[in-house]
Design a protein around this motif. Structure first.
Motif, PDB file in Angstrom:
ATOM      1  N   TYR A 103       0.838  -1.200   0.000  1.00  0.00           N
ATOM      2  CA  TYR A 103       0.000   0.000   0.000  1.00  0.00           C
ATOM      3  C   TYR A 103       0.872   1.249   0.000  1.00  0.00           C
ATOM      4  O   TYR A 103       2.064   1.211   0.322  1.00  0.00           O
ATOM      5  CB  TYR A 103      -0.965   0.011   1.184  1.00  0.00           C
ATOM      6  N   ALA A 104       0.249   2.357  -0.419  1.00  0.00           N
ATOM      7  CA  ALA A 104       0.949   3.638  -0.525  1.00  0.00           C
ATOM      8  C   ALA A 104       0.372   4.620   0.486  1.00  0.00           C
ATOM      9  O   ALA A 104      -0.812   4.570   0.818  1.00  0.00           O
ATOM     10  CB  ALA A 104       0.801   4.206  -1.942  1.00  0.00           C
ATOM     11  N   VAL A 105       1.245   5.512   0.987  1.00  0.00           N
ATOM     12  CA  VAL A 105       0.831   6.484   2.002  1.00  0.00           C
ATOM     13  C   VAL A 105       1.310   7.874   1.585  1.00  0.00           C
ATOM     14  O   VAL A 105       2.475   8.054   1.232  1.00  0.00           O
ATOM     15  CB  VAL A 105       1.421   6.150   3.387  1.00  0.00           C
ATOM     16  N   SER A 106       0.420   8.853   1.651  1.00  0.00           N
ATOM     17  CA  SER A 106       0.775  10.237   1.346  1.00  0.00           C
ATOM     18  C   SER A 106       1.137  10.970   2.630  1.00  0.00           C
ATOM     19  O   SER A 106       0.314  11.101   3.536  1.00  0.00           O
ATOM     20  CB  SER A 106      -0.389  10.958   0.653  1.00  0.00           C
ATOM     21  N   PHE A 107       2.392  11.439   2.712  1.00  0.00           N
ATOM     22  CA  PHE A 107       2.865  12.269   3.827  1.00  0.00           C
ATOM     23  C   PHE A 107       3.012  13.707   3.331  1.00  0.00           C
ATOM     24  O   PHE A 107       3.981  14.378   3.625  1.00  0.00           O
ATOM     25  CB  PHE A 107       4.235  11.766   4.305  1.00  0.00           C
ATOM     26  N   ALA A 128      -3.711   8.262   3.768  1.00  0.00           N
ATOM     27  CA  ALA A 128      -3.259   9.652   3.801  1.00  0.00           C
ATOM     28  C   ALA A 128      -2.890  10.000   5.230  1.00  0.00           C
ATOM     29  O   ALA A 128      -3.426   9.422   6.183  1.00  0.00           O
ATOM     30  CB  ALA A 128      -4.352  10.580   3.289  1.00  0.00           C
ATOM     31  N   ALA A 129      -1.967  10.926   5.381  1.00  0.00           N
ATOM     32  CA  ALA A 129      -1.530  11.331   6.716  1.00  0.00           C
ATOM     33  C   ALA A 129      -1.381  12.839   6.796  1.00  0.00           C
ATOM     34  O   ALA A 129      -1.054  13.508   5.815  1.00  0.00           O
ATOM     35  CB  ALA A 129      -0.213  10.655   7.071  1.00  0.00           C
ATOM     36  N   SER A 130      -1.627  13.361   7.981  1.00  0.00           N
ATOM     37  CA  SER A 130      -1.395  14.767   8.277  1.00  0.00           C
ATOM     38  C   SER A 130      -0.345  14.816   9.378  1.00  0.00           C
ATOM     39  O   SER A 130      -0.489  14.170  10.412  1.00  0.00           O
ATOM     40  CB  SER A 130      -2.698  15.438   8.743  1.00  0.00           C
ATOM     41  N   LEU A 131       0.717  15.577   9.138  1.00  0.00           N
ATOM     42  CA  LEU A 131       1.860  15.594  10.046  1.00  0.00           C
ATOM     43  C   LEU A 131       1.982  16.955  10.717  1.00  0.00           C
ATOM     44  O   LEU A 131       1.837  17.991  10.070  1.00  0.00           O
ATOM     45  CB  LEU A 131       3.147  15.300   9.272  1.00  0.00           C
ATOM     46  N   GLY A 149       5.889  15.886  15.890  1.00  0.00           N
ATOM     47  CA  GLY A 149       6.190  14.690  15.121  1.00  0.00           C
ATOM     48  C   GLY A 149       5.036  13.717  15.079  1.00  0.00           C
ATOM     49  O   GLY A 149       5.139  12.629  14.501  1.00  0.00           O
ATOM     50  N   ASN A 150       3.900  14.113  15.679  1.00  0.00           N
ATOM     51  CA  ASN A 150       2.750  13.210  15.717  1.00  0.00           C
ATOM     52  C   ASN A 150       2.059  13.108  14.359  1.00  0.00           C
ATOM     53  O   ASN A 150       2.093  14.033  13.557  1.00  0.00           O
ATOM     54  CB  ASN A 150       1.745  13.646  16.787  1.00  0.00           C
ATOM     55  N   ILE A 151       1.438  11.970  14.126  1.00  0.00           N
ATOM     56  CA  ILE A 151       0.819  11.643  12.840  1.00  0.00           C
ATOM     57  C   ILE A 151      -0.676  11.376  13.031  1.00  0.00           C
ATOM     58  O   ILE A 151      -1.058  10.626  13.936  1.00  0.00           O
ATOM     59  CB  ILE A 151       1.466  10.387  12.218  1.00  0.00           C
ATOM     60  N   LEU A 171       3.727   2.032  12.819  1.00  0.00           N
ATOM     61  CA  LEU A 171       3.933   3.240  13.606  1.00  0.00           C
ATOM     62  C   LEU A 171       4.121   2.919  15.079  1.00  0.00           C
ATOM     63  O   LEU A 171       4.968   3.514  15.759  1.00  0.00           O
ATOM     64  CB  LEU A 171       2.753   4.199  13.425  1.00  0.00           C
ATOM     65  N   SER A 172       3.338   1.973  15.566  1.00  0.00           N
ATOM     66  CA  SER A 172       3.429   1.586  16.973  1.00  0.00           C
ATOM     67  C   SER A 172       4.785   0.958  17.286  1.00  0.00           C
ATOM     68  O   SER A 172       5.428   1.306  18.283  1.00  0.00           O
ATOM     69  CB  SER A 172       2.302   0.605  17.318  1.00  0.00           C
TER      70      SER A 172
END
Length: 440
Positions: A103-107, A128-131, A149-151, A171-172
């Motif tokens: 899978y792909a993730v957008s940072f 998708a992620a918000s940083l 640094g939280n996601i 992540l964990s």
């Protein structure tokens, strides 16, 4: 999909400051992580095989890393940290490198990047992620982490919700702070509100965030741009109430010296994300026949000012040391940064630095210098907390009585062996250099 974490291969495409920060955590957790970078930063990591990791939160360390100029083979997870304008091109190449069950993730910033990823990888395997993070490349191969640094992450479409638990495990295991969002569209539009308020104007005005938020007129413009963003968000079924967005953009002390990513990009002569941040709002409101006059004005102003070639250089100042026997003339500054300083100021367009030194001396102290001699150029980027200022420092002699003027609160001569402790900028070093050239 393979639930085992031990053999996961992760690629971070666009491994600048943000990509390297999270890549460092993945690497330390034992994941086979590859940083896809470029330029001097890539060369430094490849030559040493290491990333120097500086953080006032996590401490300093040196982390062995695997860095490459491109994707090789197949990966279980591909994380995209590239600028919005590069997303389409890198996705086209990356599609053949993602395993069938990967899978792909957008940072990334912006609200449209996850949809581009879905086009190339399918709706069933895009997150998708918000940083929220403060991090920058201090020098090639050296990362400096200053805040957060939280996601916040989640599926961009319902079809990819089954992928969420696998990334949460990564992540964990990597000891990263995160939370899963019920609606990433809501999260991304909310993040865009902050970006719309601060990023474009900080680049246009060449200002830190706190300074803009404190100014009533600039803050009023920020609010108008945000209101256009809220209207565009409603077209996507996203409603952000005022009690959430107003505190988001309000002034905070932590923002006083904070530079946005767009301003940093321009200062480093890199292409900023003008289109990725502003066009989603402008295009949606234009399509609805409403228009986005405030966002569009800032957008067109940025395009006109910077075009496609970004030239951003230090400001130039001129200072002049005035000596009277064993004493030296100093002015007490009215404005920040305060303290005692050598008379001087910014060079005007079309003006020689030596002429600027003579003019500033007259304006600040009333003393007219017939001639000045160059001591040296002082250009440390950290010498002026307002921004990078390079100063040409001159010296002369005068027994005239100073009269404070312009932005000088007081002007008087001090014995060179009894200078005030609160010298501004790097003027203690400059005066020490002067004494070496012209001993008391």
């Amino acid at each position: 999909m393979d639930k085992s974490l031990s053999n996961k291969r992760i690629a971070i495409v666009g491994a600048g400051a943000i990509g390297c920060y999270y890549g460092a955590f993945f690497t330390k957790a034992g994941f086979d992580t590859e940083l896809i970078a470029r330029g001097a930063h890539l060369k430094a990591m490849q030559e040493t095989g290491k990333l120097v990791f500086k953080s006032r939160i996590h401490g300093d360390s040196v982390i062995p890393v695997k860095a490459s100029g491109g994707l090789t083979g197949e990966y279980d997870v591909i994380i995209f940290a590239v600028k919005s304008q590069d997303t389409e091109a890198v996705c086209a190449d990356a599609a053949k490198h993602l395993r069938k069950d990967g899978y792909a993730v957008s940072f990334q910033n912006g609200v449209e990047n996850p949809a581009i990823l879905e086009k190339h990888f399918g709706k069933n395997r895009v997150l998708a992620a918000s940083l929220y993070i403060g991090v920058w490349i201090e020098s090639p191969g050296v990362l400096n982490h200053t805040a957060f640094g939280n996601i916040t992450f989640g599926a961009f479409s319902e079809e990819s919700k089954t992928v969420e638990p696998y990334f949460a495990e990564i992540l964990s295991k990597s000891s990263l702070e995160f939370n899963a969002a019920k609606s990433m569209k809501y999260i991304l539009w909310k993040k865009l509100i902050w970006n719309i308020a601060y990023n474009p104007l900080s680049a246009l005005l060449e200002s830190t965030c706190g300074k803009m938020a404190k100014d009533p007129e600039v803050f009023a413009l920020m609010v108008k741009m945000v209101k256009e963003t809220l209207e565009a968000a409603r077209m996507e079924g996203v409603e952000v109430p005022e009690e959430e967005w107003m505190p988001l953009i309000a002034h905070k002390d932590s923002l006083d010296d904070y530079k946005t990513s767009m301003l940093i990009d321009i200062q480093k002569n890199r292409q900023p994300e003008i289109d990725g941040i502003l066009l989603p709002v402008i295009s949606r409101l234009e399509a609805a026949g409403k228009g986005a006059p405030y966002c569009e004005t800032v957008y067109r102003s940025l395009r006109f000012k910077y075009g496609r070639i970004f030239v951003y250089t230090p400001r130039v100042a001129a200072d002049v040391i005035v000596r009277n026997g064993g004493s030296v003339l100093l002015v007490e500054r009215k404005y920040e940064p305060k303290g005692w300083a050598i008379p001087g100021g910014f060079v005007e367009y079309g003006e020689k630095t030596e002429d600027a030194a003579v003019r500033e001396l007259m304006e600040e102290t009333g003393i007219k210098a017939e001639s000045v001699t160059l001591l040296g150029i002082y250009s440390d980027p950290a010498r002026d907390k307002r921004g990078h200022v390079a100063s040409a420092v001159y010296y002369t002699e005068s027994d005239a009585e100073p009269v404070a003027g312009d932005d000088a609160k007081t002007a008087k001569f001090f014995p060179m062996n009894a200078l005030p402790a609160d010298l501004a900028f790097d003027h203690a070093k400059i005066l020490a250099d002067y004494i070496k050239v012209k001993p008391v």
